[in-house]
Each structure stands twice: as structure tokens, then as C-alpha cells.
Scaffold this motif. Structure first.
Motif, PDB file in Angstrom:
ATOM      1  N   PRO A  93       0.803  -1.232   0.000  1.00 57.07           N
ATOM      2  CA  PRO A  93       0.000   0.000   0.000  1.00 57.07           C
ATOM      3  C   PRO A  93       0.830   1.274   0.000  1.00 57.07           C
ATOM      4  CG  PRO A  93      -0.887  -1.575   1.572  1.00 57.07           C
ATOM      5  CD  PRO A  93       0.403  -2.146   1.082  1.00 57.07           C
ATOM      6  N   GLU A  94       1.916   1.303   0.798  1.00 60.94           N
ATOM      7  CA  GLU A  94       2.695   2.531   0.943  1.00 60.94           C
ATOM      8  C   GLU A  94       3.471   2.896  -0.315  1.00 60.94           C
ATOM      9  OE1 GLU A  94       5.209  -0.885   2.610  1.00 60.94           O
ATOM     10  OE2 GLU A  94       3.092  -0.258   2.602  1.00 60.94           O
TER      11      GLU A  94
ATOM     12  N   GLY B   5      -4.177   7.464  -2.352  1.00 59.33           N
ATOM     13  CA  GLY B   5      -4.682   8.061  -1.122  1.00 59.33           C
ATOM     14  C   GLY B   5      -6.044   7.502  -0.772  1.00 59.33           C
ATOM     15  N   MET B   6      -6.394   7.553   0.516  1.00 59.61           N
ATOM     16  CA  MET B   6      -7.685   7.025   0.951  1.00 59.61           C
ATOM     17  C   MET B   6      -8.279   7.928   2.016  1.00 59.61           C
ATOM     18  SD  MET B   6      -8.563   3.056   1.648  1.00 59.61           S
ATOM     19  CE  MET B   6     -10.260   2.467   1.771  1.00 59.61           C
ATOM     20  N   VAL B   7      -9.559   8.256   1.857  1.00 60.30           N
ATOM     21  CA  VAL B   7     -10.311   9.041   2.833  1.00 60.30           C
ATOM     22  C   VAL B   7     -11.348   8.117   3.448  1.00 60.30           C
ATOM     23  CG1 VAL B   7     -11.784  11.045   3.221  1.00 60.30           C
ATOM     24  CG2 VAL B   7      -9.949  11.164   1.522  1.00 60.30           C
TER      25      VAL B   7
ATOM     26  N   PRO C 233      -1.166  11.905  -4.575  1.00 59.78           N
ATOM     27  CA  PRO C 233      -1.416  10.541  -5.058  1.00 59.78           C
ATOM     28  C   PRO C 233      -1.858  10.553  -6.516  1.00 59.78           C
ATOM     29  CG  PRO C 233      -3.288  11.319  -3.809  1.00 59.78           C
ATOM     30  CD  PRO C 233      -2.224  12.380  -3.672  1.00 59.78           C
ATOM     31  N   ARG C 234      -1.753   9.415  -7.142  1.00 64.43           N
ATOM     32  CA  ARG C 234      -2.230   9.317  -8.525  1.00 64.43           C
ATOM     33  C   ARG C 234      -3.665   8.823  -8.575  1.00 64.43           C
ATOM     34  NH1 ARG C 234       1.786   4.467 -10.598  1.00 64.43           N
ATOM     35  NH2 ARG C 234       1.503   3.048  -8.849  1.00 64.43           N
TER      36      ARG C 234
ATOM     37  N   THR D  94      -8.091  11.348 -10.490  1.00 70.89           N
ATOM     38  CA  THR D  94      -8.854  10.119 -10.698  1.00 70.89           C
ATOM     39  C   THR D  94      -9.285   9.606  -9.324  1.00 70.89           C
ATOM     40  OG1 THR D  94      -7.428   9.634 -12.588  1.00 70.89           O
ATOM     41  CG2 THR D  94      -8.849   7.856 -11.785  1.00 70.89           C
ATOM     42  N   SER D  95     -10.567   9.347  -9.154  1.00 69.83           N
ATOM     43  CA  SER D  95     -11.079   9.022  -7.818  1.00 69.83           C
ATOM     44  C   SER D  95     -12.178   7.978  -7.889  1.00 69.83           C
ATOM     45  CB  SER D  95     -11.588  10.282  -7.114  1.00 69.83           C
ATOM     46  OG  SER D  95     -12.513  10.980  -7.922  1.00 69.83           O
ATOM     47  N   VAL D  96     -12.321   7.257  -6.765  1.00 68.65           N
ATOM     48  CA  VAL D  96     -13.388   6.270  -6.615  1.00 68.65           C
ATOM     49  C   VAL D  96     -14.102   6.554  -5.296  1.00 68.65           C
ATOM     50  CG1 VAL D  96     -13.986   3.827  -6.403  1.00 68.65           C
ATOM     51  CG2 VAL D  96     -12.098   4.529  -7.909  1.00 68.65           C
ATOM     52  N   PHE D  97     -15.415   6.774  -5.367  1.00 71.63           N
ATOM     53  CA  PHE D  97     -16.234   7.040  -4.194  1.00 71.63           C
ATOM     54  C   PHE D  97     -17.125   5.836  -3.923  1.00 71.63           C
ATOM     55  CE2 PHE D  97     -15.257  11.246  -5.801  1.00 71.63           C
ATOM     56  CZ  PHE D  97     -15.143  12.052  -4.677  1.00 71.63           C
ATOM     57  N   VAL D  98     -17.067   5.301  -2.711  1.00 70.95           N
ATOM     58  CA  VAL D  98     -17.985   4.239  -2.307  1.00 70.95           C
ATOM     59  C   VAL D  98     -19.176   4.867  -1.609  1.00 70.95           C
ATOM     60  CG1 VAL D  98     -18.314   2.451  -0.557  1.00 70.95           C
ATOM     61  CG2 VAL D  98     -16.407   2.292  -2.143  1.00 70.95           C
TER      62      VAL D  98
END
Length: 361
Positions: free
Chosen positions: A84-85, A90-92, A160-161, A194-198
Motif C-alpha cells: 500500500p505505501e 490516497g484514501m479518505v 497521489p495518482r 482520478t477518484s473512486v467514491f464508495v
């Protein structure tokens, strides 16, 4: 700040992801693609595998099979599992996970190198999220919306990418949630992230996502633009999950289907018995003697009517205050686009029923 348009490049590609926990299958051959600079909303009910998929993308979970590729680099695949590192993802999190003993600036600086801090990365990132004036405050002096922005700033600071959001607005009250999610969605587009929202909220998915992927039981039922998902859902279950829906008995003959509310044009030709999808906002209620109003719910901006038409229960929506009351006789007509047809027994509901309708006491 320069706004860059999304491209047609698939920046994130996940292919054939499987993940099992004991006897439970969390991911069952999941594949998805996200263009560079685009936001994907991952929508589905609780327990469908959304968070597991997010953790696989981030590297926090290792799938039993499948690949994850970001910007041409394989992060997960046969013989490959980048930790992961080292993924630059990145994660929110849902609970924001800010450090209560650190100031806003120090929260954002956490994990940055001395060179990045010296170069003004913290100040720059706080300006991006509109939190410069709060740099010296501690989290207990911030509102929920401000805490959310701090969490986003901390995730953005390392540049982050790819940025992942796990139910990021669920802890906010309704009014603040609407404002913060709009601000964050705008920011993601401005920085071309570029992002992913749950999310499990259909409205939120449609607001946040350039594309929406709907999950159910570890699989993706459909991926597409929000309007496509809503107007042309792939399955009856999906039709009812992303909005209120009437599923009506019909007999199709080519591009026309005969129903209790008249002949409707079909998106694709079909023959014989079927069910058609009619959204409540496309039903017009007027003076007449076709049906009886069985329930009314007023929401301020619109009114929902449940009507009974020859034994068929229908849900209709009209703008503004109620024009009719329970017991009134009315006409029902269709005014909308061509409709989707499904197999006659495609869902486990009595034929002729409507789903997503008004709950009658």
C-alpha cells in the motif's frame, strides 16, 4: 488552478477480481475501468463488496485472483503485489481518521517528507480545500464539514495518482452533506484527480460520479454514465435500486408494448409478454376516471401519488403541491422517453405491481 478535461484513457483498470473470506465470496470476478481524471461512484447495498473492492485497489487486501493496473503499472497480479505505501494511492475513510492531538497543518503534514514540507506543500494543499485559515486549529475546534476537508487535504498532500473515498460523507447531517460532497466533487475535477467514491446512496452516486458502477452480491451489475444507469438499467433489480420504479405487465410487438396505461415505445424491439420500466416522473396525473388515488405524500418540491388502475398499483410524481387527495378519481397518462423491457418474471414480485412506491399506512 488549471482545469483539465478528462481523457478516454483508462487510467485505472481492475480485471477479474475474486476475494473470499471463509465461505463468503466478497468479490466475484469484478472488473471496472476509470478514465484519467474521472470520478467513479461505486454504488451498492451494504455487504455487496464495495469496501472490499476499495481495499483491494489500495493494497490493504490481497485478492485471490485478478489484476489491478494504475496508469499502466500493474499493482496486483500474478506474482505481483505492490504494498500500500508504494502505490501512491490516497484514501479518505468514513470516520475521517484525523489525529486529535495535532493541528490541522500537522495533520496534513503527516507522512510528508521534510523536503515536501519545506517546499510549502501543506500551505498549498490547505489552500486547495479552502482550509488555510484553520491551519493552527485542532480537530475538536472544527465542524464535521471542516474535518472532512482536513481528511481530504491530508490524502491529497502526498500528490497521489488515485484517491479512494469510503462512504466519506455518511457522518454529516443532510444539509452539510449536500454542500461538502458538491465541494469535494468540484475539487476532484479541478485538480484532475482520478477518484473512486464508495456509497450506498443513489443520489450521492449520481452527483459524485462521472461514471457509476452498481454492485450486488460481489458483482458489478452495470457500469456507465449516471443517466444511462437511470434511464436504461440492465436488470429490474437495478431499476428499483437507483430510483423509484413502476414495473408494468406488457405485451410487446416490435417497438411497441401494450400496457395498462396505453401503448409505449420500447428502446429495443421485443415480442410477447414482458415487463416495462416506467419512472414515476413520467406519469401525468390529471382529471379523469381511469384510476383512484390511494395515497399522497408531499415533499415540498414535489408530490408522490399512489394510484390504483385496474388492479395495478402505480407511483407517480408531480411538481409542486398536491392537486388531488386520497380517494379522488384521476386519469393517468405517460409522457416520457422510450422504455426498457424485461422478461415477464425477471423479478420476484407479483405481476402488475409497482416497486419503490409510496408506503401506505
Amino acid at each position: 488552478m488549471t482545469v483539465m478535461p478528462p481523457t478516454d484513457t483508462f487510467y485505472l483498470e481492475a480485471t477479474g477480481l475474486f476475494k473470499r473470506f471463509g465461505n463468503s465470496i466478497a468479490l466475484d470476478g469484478v472488473s471496472l475501468r476509470v478514465g484519467e481524471g474521472e470520478a467513479l461512484a461505486l454504488l451498492g447495498p451494504s455487504g455487496c463488496g464495495k469496501t472490499t473492492l476499495l481495499r483491494v485497489l489500495s493494497g490493504l487486501e490481497t485478492p485471490d485472483a485478478g489484476t489491478v493496473v494504475v496508469n499502466g503499472e500493474t499493482l496486483t497480479g500474478p506474482g505481483t503485489n505492490v504494498p500500500p505505501e508504494k502505490r501512491r494511492i490516497g484514501m479518505v475513510f468514513q470516520d475521517w481518521a484525523v489525529f486529535p492531538h495535532l493541528t490541522v497543518a500537522k495533520n496534513v503534514a503527516y507522512g510528508l517528507t521534510e523536503e515536501q514540507i519545506a517546499a510549502g506543500r501543506v500551505k498549498e494543499t490547505l489552500e486547495m480545500v479552502g482550509m488555510s485559515a484553520f491551519a493552527d486549529r485542532h480537530p475538536d475546534a472544527l465542524s464535521g464539514g471542516e474535518l472532512q476537508r482536513v481528511a481530504v487535504a491530508r490524502a491529497l498532500a502526498p500528490r497521489p495518482r488515485l484517491l479512494l473515498f469510503d462512504e466519506p460523507f455518511s457522518n454529516l447531517d443532510t444539509e452539510l452533506r449536500i454542500k461538502v460532497r458538491a465541494d469535494i466533487a468540484r475539487l476532484m475535477r479541478e485538480v484532475h484527480m482520478t477518484s473512486v467514491f464508495v456509497t450506498h446512496d443513489q443520489e450521492e452516486a449520481f452527483v459524485l460520479g462521472d461514471c457509476v458502477a452498481v454492485m450486488r452480491r460481489g458483482k458489478i451489475e452495470q457500469e456507465g454514465r449516471p443517466a444511462e444507469i437511470y434511464e436504461n438499467p440492465a436488470t429490474p433489480w437495478l431499476a428499483t435500486f437507483v430510483g423509484d420504479a413502476n414495473l408494468l405487465d406488457a405485451t410487446a410487438n416490435g417497438n411497441v408494448a401494450s400496457t395498462a396505461i396505453g401503448d409505449l415505445r420500447l428502446i429495443e424491439p421485443r415480442q410477447g409478454a414482458c415487463r416495462v420500466l416506467v419512472r414515476p416522473e413520467h406519469l401525468l396525473i390529471g382529471n379523469g376516471d381511469d384510476a383512484v388515488v390511494s395515497a399522497v405524500e408531499f415533499y415540498g418540491h414535489d408530490t408522490a401519488y399512489e394510484v390504483m388502475l385496474d388492479g395495478t398499483r402505480l407511483l407517480a410524481r408531480g411538481i409542486a403541491a398536491p392537486r388531488f387527495a386520497t380517494g379522488d378519481r384521476v386519469s393517468v397518462t405517460y409522457s416520457g422517453p422510450d422504455v426498457v423491457a424485461y422478461a415477464p418474471h425477471a423479478v420476484n414480485l407479483p405481476l402488475g405491481s409497482a416497486t419503490g412506491g409510496v408506503r401506505v399506512p
